[in-house]
Design an enzyme around this catalytic site. Structure first.
Site, PDB file in Angstrom:
ATOM      1  N   GLU A 185       0.878  -1.238   0.033  1.00  0.00           N
ATOM      2  CA  GLU A 185      -0.126   0.087   0.084  1.00  0.00           C
ATOM      3  C   GLU A 185       0.872   1.184  -0.101  1.00  0.00           C
ATOM      4  O   GLU A 185       0.634   2.197  -0.739  1.00  0.00           O
ATOM      5  CB  GLU A 185      -1.123   0.085   1.266  1.00  0.00           C
ATOM      6  CG  GLU A 185      -2.289   0.529   1.043  1.00  0.00           C
ATOM      7  CD  GLU A 185      -3.334   0.336   1.963  1.00  0.00           C
ATOM      8  OE1 GLU A 185      -3.695   1.344   2.478  1.00  0.00           O
ATOM      9  OE2 GLU A 185      -3.265  -0.636   2.958  1.00  0.00           O
ATOM     10  N   GLY A 242      -8.210   4.251   8.262  1.00  0.00           N
ATOM     11  CA  GLY A 242      -8.818   4.195   9.571  1.00  0.00           C
ATOM     12  C   GLY A 242      -8.158   2.992  10.454  1.00  0.00           C
ATOM     13  O   GLY A 242      -8.276   3.173  11.698  1.00  0.00           O
ATOM     14  N   ALA A 243      -7.487   1.996   9.736  1.00  0.00           N
ATOM     15  CA  ALA A 243      -6.745   0.850  10.378  1.00  0.00           C
ATOM     16  C   ALA A 243      -5.299   0.970  10.410  1.00  0.00           C
ATOM     17  O   ALA A 243      -4.972   0.211  11.458  1.00  0.00           O
ATOM     18  CB  ALA A 243      -7.274  -0.374   9.907  1.00  0.00           C
ATOM     19  N   SER A 244      -4.863   2.005   9.617  1.00  0.00           N
ATOM     20  CA  SER A 244      -3.397   1.667   9.591  1.00  0.00           C
ATOM     21  C   SER A 244      -2.776   2.841   8.995  1.00  0.00           C
ATOM     22  O   SER A 244      -3.656   3.732   8.380  1.00  0.00           O
ATOM     23  CB  SER A 244      -2.903   0.406   8.501  1.00  0.00           C
ATOM     24  OG  SER A 244      -3.259   0.507   7.339  1.00  0.00           O
ATOM     25  N   THR A 245      -1.385   3.151   9.123  1.00  0.00           N
ATOM     26  CA  THR A 245      -0.794   4.348   8.589  1.00  0.00           C
ATOM     27  C   THR A 245       0.354   3.830   7.791  1.00  0.00           C
ATOM     28  O   THR A 245       0.989   2.833   8.468  1.00  0.00           O
ATOM     29  CB  THR A 245      -0.399   5.404   9.500  1.00  0.00           C
ATOM     30  OG1 THR A 245       0.144   6.562   9.032  1.00  0.00           O
ATOM     31  CG2 THR A 245       0.452   4.797  10.708  1.00  0.00           C
ATOM     32  N   GLN A 246       0.626   4.381   6.678  1.00  0.00           N
ATOM     33  CA  GLN A 246       1.884   4.110   6.163  1.00  0.00           C
ATOM     34  C   GLN A 246       2.842   5.120   5.591  1.00  0.00           C
ATOM     35  O   GLN A 246       2.308   6.305   5.632  1.00  0.00           O
ATOM     36  CB  GLN A 246       1.421   3.343   4.589  1.00  0.00           C
ATOM     37  CG  GLN A 246       0.833   2.147   4.598  1.00  0.00           C
ATOM     38  CD  GLN A 246      -0.834   2.233   5.055  1.00  0.00           C
ATOM     39  OE1 GLN A 246      -1.131   1.730   6.221  1.00  0.00           O
ATOM     40  NE2 GLN A 246      -1.654   3.204   4.505  1.00  0.00           N
TER      41      GLN A 246
END
Length: 418
Positions: free
Chosen positions: A163, A195-199
């Site tokens: 992602e 909402g669930a992760s950061t990249q």
């Protein structure tokens, strides 16, 4: 003699004429289409792209990309919630098939890739459950008389790292880095959040630890790319409430509500979080204490996941939930002007000092979360990504008129158009 001269002039004129005047030539751009389903945690969205191709069959400029409108919007629920309803998946996908067939010209459908990529919502499921759902999707695409092009590798649960890489491709394609003839054109780093992760992803020098080789066309790029699961804005709110409830130094008011330093004055609500039900919260804003709790919850411990995260350097752009939060706390003045980490921290502090009744009137639906989110984003940049207060970041929803996300990069890469 005169006849030969006239013929020579005519031939020279023909050579100078634009390619379009010769009829269809090898340099005339062809047109192709690609379809991507973003299977998110709460629903799925379809993206349909139209590309003008150069003589090499590649897309050579962002102006040759067009995202086509479709009427579906977000189709609920998310695929990840359909584990026990496998027969409903075909009905679910049929909506996308029908709309895609309406948009893509019939003579182009058999060469149009149909890509289904699931993200963090699916990654939260056990792998065995992921396999059940995605295998069913593959069976439908292979067995159904859909006119679109199917490839096994185009239906999968993508990792957070993928992602991040796709987001990097999106931004650097839009900026012309990936199509430039200059070998040393400076690339952009990216910050993405859902909402669930950061990249995050950025270019690194060859041989740097934790780097990944990305081949785009004839070039190789060394990237640092990483995703942090459970660090998206929705999950952070739930995790904070659980942490606050278990905090040994928490204080309660006379009605038994836990005082939260990350919520506005005048705010109170009862939350059900995880295994706990009935967590009563009342706002008592204190940004310094809020940030300390965030640090203790996420960063001030061994094995936080950020121990080997390199400092993010160079030109950076933050988008998706980063833009939503930083814009809502008032730090974004102009999309084409960067903001500093310090400005984000100051804006979060100022936003949190406002009474909830003022914020609610302006920001119905998000107001109860944004104080926490603003302080979280500030601490993530400062503590997690190790940025100095003076570091400048572009915070944008779009770039050159194109939406910023991992989607375009995924389509360009999966359809082998670069």
């Amino acid at each position: 003699m005169m006849v030969r001269f006239v013929l020579l002039l005519a031939f020279l004129f023909w050579l100078q004429a634009p390619p379009g005047c010769h009829g269809r030539s090898s340099s005339s751009p062809d047109v192709s289409y690609s379809i991507l389903i973003d299977a998110g945690s709460t629903g799925s969205r379809m993206y349909v792209y139209k590309f003008k191709l150069g003589s090499d069959g590649k897309v050579n400029n962002v102006s040759d990309v067009e995202e086509l409108d479709n009427s579906l919007g977000k189709v609920k629920p998310g695929l990840s919630s359909m584990l026990n309803e496998p027969d409903e998946i075909e009905v679910y996908l049929q909506k996308f098939f029908d709309e895609a067939e309406r948009i893509v010209p019939k003579d182009k459908q058999s060469s149009t890739p149909f890509i289904v990529l699931a993200t963090a919502g699916m990654r939260l499921l056990p792998e065995a459950d992921q396999d059940v759902i995605m295998t069913k999707v593959k069976e439908i695409l292979k067995s159904r008389t859909t006119p679109f092009l199917y490839k096994d590798g185009n239906v999968k649960v993508i990792s957070g790292k993928e992602e991040a890489i796709f987001a990097w491709i999106t931004v650097n394609f839009i900026q012309g880095v990936l199509t430039s003839q200059k070998k040393q054109k400076v690339s952009w780093g990216v910050l993405d959040m859902g909402g669930a992760s950061t990249q995050n992803a950025m270019h690194r020098y060859r041989g740097s630890p934790h780097s990944t080789n990305l081949k785009v066309g004839q070039r190789n790029y060394q990237l640092f790319a990483r995703s942090y699961l459970d660090m998206g804005v929705a999950r952070i709110h739930d995790r904070f409430l659980e942490f606050l409830s278990a905090w040994e130094n928490k204080t309660v008011d006379y009605e038994g509500y836990i005082k939260s330093p990350c919520h506005h004055e005048g705010y109170d609500e009862v939350f059900d979080v995880g295994a706990e039900s009935g967590i009563d919260i009342v706002g008592e804003p204190n940004s310094d204490l809020c940030r300390k709790l965030i640090d203790d919850m996420l960063f001030n411990k061994v094995g936080s996941g950020f121990d080997d995260q390199p400092q993010l350097k160079g030109k950076l752009v933050a988008f998706s939930a980063f833009h939503t939060v930083i814009d809502r706390i008032g730090a974004v003045v102009c999309d084409d002007k960067p903001v500093t980490v310090e400005q984000i921290g100051c804006a979060a502090r100022k936003f949190c000092s406002k009474p909830y009744k003022v914020v609610k009137a302006i920001d119905e639906g998000y107001g109860k979360f944004t104080c926490l989110w603003g302080n979280y984003v500030y601490e993530l940049l400062r503590q997690g990504y190790k940025m100095p207060q003076s570091k400048k970041i572009f915070v944008q929803k779009e770039m050159k008129g194109y939406s910023l996300s991992w989607i375009m990069g995924a389509v360009l890469y999966k359809a082998e158009l670069l």
